[in-house]
Scaffold this active site. Structure first.
Site, PDB file in Angstrom:
ATOM      1  N   GLU A 164       2.204  -5.274  10.556  1.00  0.00           N
ATOM      2  CA  GLU A 164       1.861  -3.984  10.514  1.00  0.00           C
ATOM      3  C   GLU A 164       2.671  -3.300  11.495  1.00  0.00           C
ATOM      4  OE1 GLU A 164      -0.835  -2.769   8.905  1.00  0.00           O
ATOM      5  OE2 GLU A 164      -1.725  -4.545   8.319  1.00  0.00           O
TER       6      GLU A 164
ATOM      7  N   GLU B 222       1.531   3.187   2.814  1.00  0.00           N
ATOM      8  CA  GLU B 222       2.319   2.575   4.332  1.00  0.00           C
ATOM      9  C   GLU B 222       3.678   2.425   4.032  1.00  0.00           C
ATOM     10  OE1 GLU B 222      -0.166  -0.861   4.682  1.00  0.00           O
ATOM     11  OE2 GLU B 222      -1.977   0.409   4.830  1.00  0.00           O
TER      12      GLU B 222
ATOM     13  N   GLU C 166      13.169 -52.488  34.346  1.00  0.00           N
ATOM     14  CA  GLU C 166      14.217 -53.561  34.606  1.00  0.00           C
ATOM     15  C   GLU C 166      13.996 -54.069  35.992  1.00  0.00           C
ATOM     16  OE1 GLU C 166      15.991 -54.646  32.229  1.00  0.00           O
ATOM     17  OE2 GLU C 166      15.890 -53.185  30.644  1.00  0.00           O
TER      18      GLU C 166
ATOM     19  N   HIS D 121       0.936  -1.106   0.103  1.00  0.00           N
ATOM     20  CA  HIS D 121      -0.151  -0.207   0.066  1.00  0.00           C
ATOM     21  C   HIS D 121       1.032   1.431  -0.022  1.00  0.00           C
ATOM     22  CE1 HIS D 121      -3.314  -2.842   2.062  1.00  0.00           C
ATOM     23  NE2 HIS D 121      -3.430  -2.631   0.608  1.00  0.00           N
TER      24      HIS D 121
ATOM     25  N   GLU E 280      13.204 -62.748  29.434  1.00  0.00           N
ATOM     26  CA  GLU E 280      12.944 -62.282  30.778  1.00  0.00           C
ATOM     27  C   GLU E 280      11.758 -62.323  31.109  1.00  0.00           C
ATOM     28  OE1 GLU E 280      16.230 -58.644  28.352  1.00  0.00           O
ATOM     29  OE2 GLU E 280      14.137 -58.008  29.143  1.00  0.00           O
TER      30      GLU E 280
END
Length: 1340
Positions: free
Chosen positions: A311, A111, A734, A108, A538
């Protein structure tokens, strides 16, 4: 030499030296004057166009090694649009390997701060390069483009001191607002290109350069605005228009705002709007005010460039004395914003064969519906916030590649190079090459968590009152199964035993659920899981979990703690994830590996998708089962029980560098809290020196906990996958140094871990929980995102809208957001004990009346599911465990009733009629509103069993129906598809023939026909009693009536005895008007089938064995009259394809699972495809919908509007002509484009109609004419007019245009069939046509 001669010689030498000195001084002075043209910046003067041009040229000349000045076009008045490019190595190939950044100012013209600030930025970059490290780094690594003035004409007309823009400088010289002249996603922008040369030049510039990040600098207030700038509703303000990258845009805007001292306050205090405020200094564009045709949205949608609008000042053209302040306010913000171009992921996409770069390859991020593409050098840059992502890369002619677990950290981008294999080069192999462009600092944190715990003080006395487990032994697989079944039977009121899959060796993976309402997710109740025996050798975890099951069951209702846990928690316990490995393990194993892996010899805890490393091992069935299970439940907390040490290990388990070092997650404090909750209750673990008696172990863990990667790196671990891919926080425990200890030691392990196991479950009730609620109807909002302001890890709400967020005690700011809703935030203090309840109520974002508030979200879903990866993910995410078998009629009926009883909100079952032997022809409807007409939704029909000896289709459709129902409310995509579609399934239309057919008889025709010996696929013949050989069979009649209800958009029939897809017609017609569409639909099904698209039928004695693409027009295979698909096309105006699933019509039941796997994706693709093509509504000027309007497609195919004026037609991708006609209305026509990846966009056709006749209302004229006829006092002309009106009068109040009579001659009435649903009245039947002529000339 004499002294005189010497002096003369000196004098002779001095003269030229003096001259040379003067010359040097003169040249220096010239240079200083030349350089003086670049006077030190004073920051107190605006540069007009000529001054700006000279300054830019001078800067480019002085800094030619890093600066280059070009023009991208000219303004209306002929001024150049100057762009300065700044980067190191300008001569390099167009910035290959460096992301492109741009700033645009002065769009613009009035601006003006932006124009000057960008000049100052250029000077700063160029003058400080090589001196300021920050500037030097930016210039070295970024391809920077700066356009100080996009509207130089407007600037020249503007006046200094004009703060409100009262003069004409805002617009270009054609008086057009350039920020309202870009193509818009929500409305058509009508601007002539010659009137906006500035915008045209910038658009071309954007599209020719793959910019990554951009800033558009404006003035008039102080805020950073981000997309979208407008919405479909175009409300003037207050409508948050969210882009797919909304979170990223917010971050980028905040980066700028937080570095601008005025902007970050959020209170610009501009004189013309003194009370205006912007939280954080940022705003969504459309929420602020609606801007159609804005540049930032165009950048994102068309240029793949992320742009925000800054702005910069309240006054648009402030006094030049303010410029220095404006520069100081914005300098750091400008640099900080530019630096954001280096976040996310980046890399190159190359061809596997020759490493050549692949241009325009598409980079897709899962769950973010916005893609970027590679440049001509194969490089790409995808800005992303920290997190873990799944990246898919596709390019024409190449095999797509998906990389899961791509970790994005704060700071520099993760490098992910991709090598794609050509579709024609199957011998090549390719793997993604993830790298890190920055070092990740690993630091350990000793910040402690509170020791307070609500249940840690359980006394020994309380323990004495409870019933302890008695069954301490090693439970082998069959023994474990019996144990679980026993407790499930004895405690059925609080247990639910189920399986989630099978191991490689077909062992079931059992899960015991313990809850006061087992089998049901209760609103507000968190879900918890324990998993044991992931490593088969395990075994302590396996036995402890069996002990825990016994303990919870036996003490429920008597022990307060156990009762509270069971009443408030849905506990899932999986004792063994690796039963195959357990089977070969041996008691007494201390630290061995026999049985550790599954029977395919893969370590399951290295088999999950990883954040940093591509796991190339195939996903094992055990892994897949756990992943699916985890995704289908709202797990909040989990523990994975292992053996070999004594410690609680928490995420992350690995790091990018693959070195031992602390790898902190965003929820590090939470993980330490829950890990300590376990270790504190195990005194030996909490001591932190495990396995002291074993000389091989010299480990030490403070307080018995450790960060995974600080211990050792584990790629592909389950705990990290849980955290990054689900809402679940998981740790690995564990339990002891012996992996498979003697059975006599098991009581000791229980005693050491009993309190820990219970205390860890309590942790699921820490932090915050609540509901995310729709303000309109009070329903829960699924998949809403819960964000904690200080923690970069989000969780989502469940399918019911409830959520749980584990947090350590403290103060937090939580935000809930969901697509289509405005976000809501709340501050909360998490207590030292227990949790806080925070409910969020979200308001739907207003949209255009009549549109689904989340229509864009659904369109994005269709686009995602139209990709191979999107559909593959849906198939993966919706897997269900099934036991396939062939069902007789009674079982089918029972199954359908079961679906209706169990899923009444989405299922209805009705009988269309009965077979010869009085069996029902069932129709199953799946929809979010079954039995309620919703003409705006597409309607799809799935049919099977027209030939009773081919029952595979029946079983596939029953499985399909079950899969849809089971996943409704659990899987977001399935839920949305069902909500947006009316799905009608006819599993068996020849039940009598099915009862006669025999399994595995591949050549028999027994059961092919109905019991009257009629092949139903030749019985769909149109005509009156004299034209038909006989009345249609009762099965045929039932289906014909359904087809004639119209409203169907697509039909898919499943048959057997061949292996291909056929499309209409079965009758031998010469031309098919919509052949391309019909073939396309068949091709979509075949392409998603695992092998059908290869075209090899492989059927013995079936003639042609190679069918290109696996698709053929039916008549080209074996033509015949009276087929169901031809009837559907001609009289239901619905395309139908026939899928022949296997060469054998009735293969063995063992083949059903593989046939389901082959066809499942194709069936889902049809649910996606039915939402494409074109759709819309036809209405009059008064807004009244027009029912029965004719939509003519490409001059031939016709569809008709239904109730509400809605229509929907499928079309092949491409450009199509559509014409709309209705009685008494002018014909409308337009062109529409159809994409194979996009959902149908809604078209509104508004007819113009002369509502007055002779200047009077239509109704008055008709009434007057009727009265005149009765009185016989009207002239012959008026009588003729009135007669004409009456003969054309229709129920809907329209007049049929007689001049278009020929347009309707090819339509057929069906009154002779006994149907009340005649397509046309007698006056339009061409009695000269034979029935055969009618069949051949009337096509969809």
């Amino acid at each position: 030499m004499s002294g005189q001669r010497a002096r003369d010689l000196c004098s002779a030498i001095k003269r030229p030296l003096l001259f040379l000195s003067l010359l040097v001084v003169y040249i220096s002075s010239i240079n200083s004057v030349s350089a003086g043209e670049l006077k030190a910046e004073t920051y107190n003067k605006y540069y007009n166009y000529n001054e700006l041009t000279e300054l830019l040229k001078s800067l480019a000349l002085k800094h030619s090694s890093i600066a280059n000045l070009t023009s991208i076009g000219r303004s209306v008045e002929g001024r150049e649009l100057w762009v300065m490019r700044v980067t190191k190595d300008l001569t390099a190939a167009n910035g290959a390997g460096k992301p492109k950044f741009k700033y645009v100012g002065n769009m613009h013209g009035d601006e003006t701060v932006s124009r000057q600030v960008l000049v100052y930025l250029l000077e700063d970059l160029l003058e400080k390069y090589g001196e300021d490290p920050r500037v030097t780094e930016l210039v070295n690594t970024t391809d920077i483009y700066i356009l100080p003035s996009m509207n130089p004409d407007g600037f020249e007309k503007s006046v200094e001191g004009d703060c409100l823009g009262k003069d004409e400088g805002r617009y270009n010289a054609k008086n057009i607002d350039l920020n309202r002249s870009f193509p818009d996603q929500f409305e058509e922008i009508h601007v002539n290109a010659e009137d906006i040369p500035e915008a045209t030049a910038v658009m071309k510039w954007i599209l020719e350069n793959k910019f990554v990040l951009s800033g558009n600098l404006h003035g008039g207030t102080v805020v950073a605005s981000y997309p979208y700038d407008d919405s479909a509703a175009h409300a003037s303000e207050g409508t948050y228009s969210r882009s797919p990258d909304d979170a990223l845009f917010r971050h980028l805007a905040l980066v700028y705002a937080e570095n601008n001292p005025v902007m970050k306050t959020g209170q610009p205090k501009c004189k013309d709007s003194i009370n205006e405020s912007f939280p954080g200094g940022i705003t969504n564009g459309a929420k602020w005010y609606d801007v159609p045709g804005g540049m930032q949205d165009f950048n994102y949608l068309k240029g793949n460039c992320l742009e925000i609008t800054m702005e910069l000042s309240c006054c648009k053209y402030p006094s030049s004395s303010e410029l220095k302040t404006e520069w100081e306010n914005n300098r750091d913000a400008l640099l900080a914003y530019m630096e954001q171009i280096h976040i996310g992921i980046r890399g190159f996409v190359r061809a596997a064969r020759n490493e050549a770069p692949i241009a325009d390859a598409v980079i897709m991020v899962a769950d973010i519906k916005h893609n970027v593409s590679t440049s001509r050098f194969g490089d790409y840059y995808r800005l992303l916030l920290p997190g873990t992502y799944t990246i898919t890369v596709v390019a024409p002619g190449y095999v797509p590649m998906t990389v899961a677990g791509v970790e994005v950290k704060e700071g520099k981008a993760t490098v992910l190079n991709i090598t794609l294999v050509s579709e024609n080069d199957e011998s090549s192999t390719a793997a993604p090459k993830p790298e890190s462009s920055t070092e990740t600092s690993a630091s350990s944190s000793n910040s402690g968590s509170t020791d307070n715990n609500s249940n840690s003080g359980a006394s020994d006395k309380a323990a004495d009152l409870t019933v302890q487990p008695q069954d301490f032994r090693h439970h082998h697989n069959s023994d474990m199964e019996l144990f679980l079944k026993k407790f499930s039977s004895e405690y059925s009121s609080i247990t639910h035993l189920y399986t989630i899959g099978r191991s490689v060796q077909n062992h079931l993976l059992w899960v015991m659920e313990i809850s006061d309402n087992p089998g049901v997710h209760e609103l507000g109740e968190p879900e918890f899981k324990y998993i044991g025996n992931m490593h088969g050798n395990e075994v302590v975890g396996r036995e402890l979990l069996l002990n825990l099951i016994e303990y919870l069951c036996r003490n429920y209702g008597t022990d307060p703690e156990v009762t509270q846990l069971v009443d408030t928690t849905r506990i899932h316990i999986m004792p063994s994830m690796n039963p195959d490995g357990y089977k070969v393990s041996q008691e007494g194993d201390i630290e061995g590996i026999q049985g550790r892996n599954n029977s395919n010899n893969y370590d399951l805890n290295r088999n999950f998708p990883d954040r940093f490393k591509l796991i190339t091992d195939p996903l094992q069935p055990e892994t897949k089962a756990v992943m699916t299970w985890s995704n289908n439940h709202s797990f909040v907390l989990s523990a994975n029980l292992h053996g070999g040490s004594l410690v609680v290990n928490y995420p992350f388990d690995d790091n990018l560098e693959n070195v031992i070092g602390y790898s902190k997650s965003s929820d590090d404090a939470v993980f330490k809290m829950v890990a300590l909750a376990y270790s504190r209750e195990n005194s030996q673990m909490y001591e932190g020196h495990p396995c002291k008696e074993m000389s091989s172990y010299q480990e030490s863990f403070q307080n018995g906990i450790t960060n995974g990667a600080a211990w050792y790196n584990v790629h592909g671990g389950m705990q990290d996958w849980n955290y990054m891919n689900t809402n679940c926080f998981e740790v690995t425990i564990e339990l002891g140094c012996y992996k498979y200890p003697p059975a006599k030691d098991l009581p000791k392990y229980w005693e050491q871990n009993r309190r820990s196991l219970l205390q860890f479950i309590h942790q699921v009730h820490r932090g915050v929980k609540g509901m995310v609620i729709d303000s309109k109807d009070g329903s829960g909002i699924p998949n809403a995102t819960i964000t904690v302001d200080s923690i970069h890890h989000q969780i989502t709400s469940s399918g019911l809208g409830d959520y749980w967020r584990l947090l350590v005690p403290g103060k937090y700011r939580l935000t809930a957001s969901a697509q289509g809703y405005s976000s809501a935030s709340s501050s909360v203090t998490v207590p030292e004990e227990g949790l806080e309840i925070v409910n969020f109520t979200l308001t739907r974002i207003p949209t255009t009346p009549g549109l689904d508030p989340s229509v864009k979200e659904f369109q994005a879903l269709i686009k995602q599911l139209s990709t191979e990866s999107g559909l593959d993910k849906l198939v993966q995410d919706t897997a269900t465990e099934s036991s396939f078998r062939y069902r007789q009629y009674s079982e089918v009926s029972e199954f359908l009733r079961g679906l209706a009883l169990n899923f009444p909100e989405i299922v209805s079952v009705r009988s269309l009629g009965q077979s010869v032997e009085i069996r029902n022809i069932w129709a199953l409807e799946i929809s979010n509103n079954p039995e309620v007409p919703e003409p705006s939704e597409p309607k799809i029909r799935f049919v099977a069993g027209i030939h009773g000896h081919a029952p595979v289709g029946t079983e596939l459709l029953l499985e399909f129906a079950e899969s849809l129902c089971v996943n409704y409310g659990k899987n977001a995509a399935i839920t949305r598809l069902i909500n947006e579609t009316r799905i009608v399934i006819l599993p068996s239309i020849n039940p009598d023939g099915r009862e006669l057919a025999k399994e595995r008889d591949c050549t028999s025709t027994v059961g092919m026909t109905n019991v009257h010996g009629k092949d139903l696929d030749t019985d769909f013949v149109v005509g009156n009693a004299s034209q038909r050989a006989s009345e249609p069979q009762p099965e045929t009649r039932a289906v014909m009536d359904l087809i004639q209800e119209r409203g169907f958009t697509l039909s898919v029939a499943l048959d057997g005895g061949l292996f291909l897809v056929t499309y209409p017609y079965d009758k031998p017609v010469q031309t098919v008007e919509n052949d391309d569409t019909l073939r396309y639909l068949a091709t979509v099904y075949a392409d998603h089938h695992t092998t059908m698209h290869l075209g090899n039928t492989g059927c013995p004695n079936r003639g042609q064995s190679n069918i290109p693409g696996g698709v053929l027009r039916a008549a080209a295979w074996q033509s015949h009259m009276g087929s169901m698909k031809d009837f559907s096309v001609d009289f239901g105006h619905c395309p139908e394809i026939t899928v022949y699933t296997s060469c054998c019509p009735f293969p063995s039941a063992e083949m059903l699972p593989s046939l389901w796997a082959e066809n499942r994706k194709s069936l889902l693709s049809m649910l996606v495809e039915v939402h494409k093509g074109i759709r819309g509504v036809v209405k009059g000027k008064n807004g009244k919908p027009i029912v029965g309007a004719v939509i003519v497609l490409n001059g031939g195919v016709r569809v008709y509007t239904s109730e509400g004026g809605y229509f929907h037609a499928l079309l092949a991708p491409g450009l199509h002509n559509i014409e709309a006609m209705a009685d008494g209305y002018q014909q409308q026509s337009q062109k529409v484009s159809v994409s194979q990846f996009e959902a149908a966009s809604s078209i509104i056709i508004e007819f113009d109609m002369e509502n007055d006749i002779f200047g009077l209302p239509r109704e008055l004229v008709v009434a007057s004419a009727a009265a005149a006829m009765t009185a016989l006092v009207v002239t012959a002309c008026i009588i003729w007019c009135v007669c004409s009106v009456k003969s054309n009068r229709q129920k809907d109040g329209f007049h049929r245009l007689r001049q278009h009579r020929d347009d309707y001659d090819d339509e057929i009435r069906l009154m002779s069939m006994g149907s009340k649903k005649s397509l046309l009245s007698h006056e339009f039947q061409d009695e000269s046509e034979s029935d055969e002529d009618t069949l051949y000339t009337n096509k969809l």
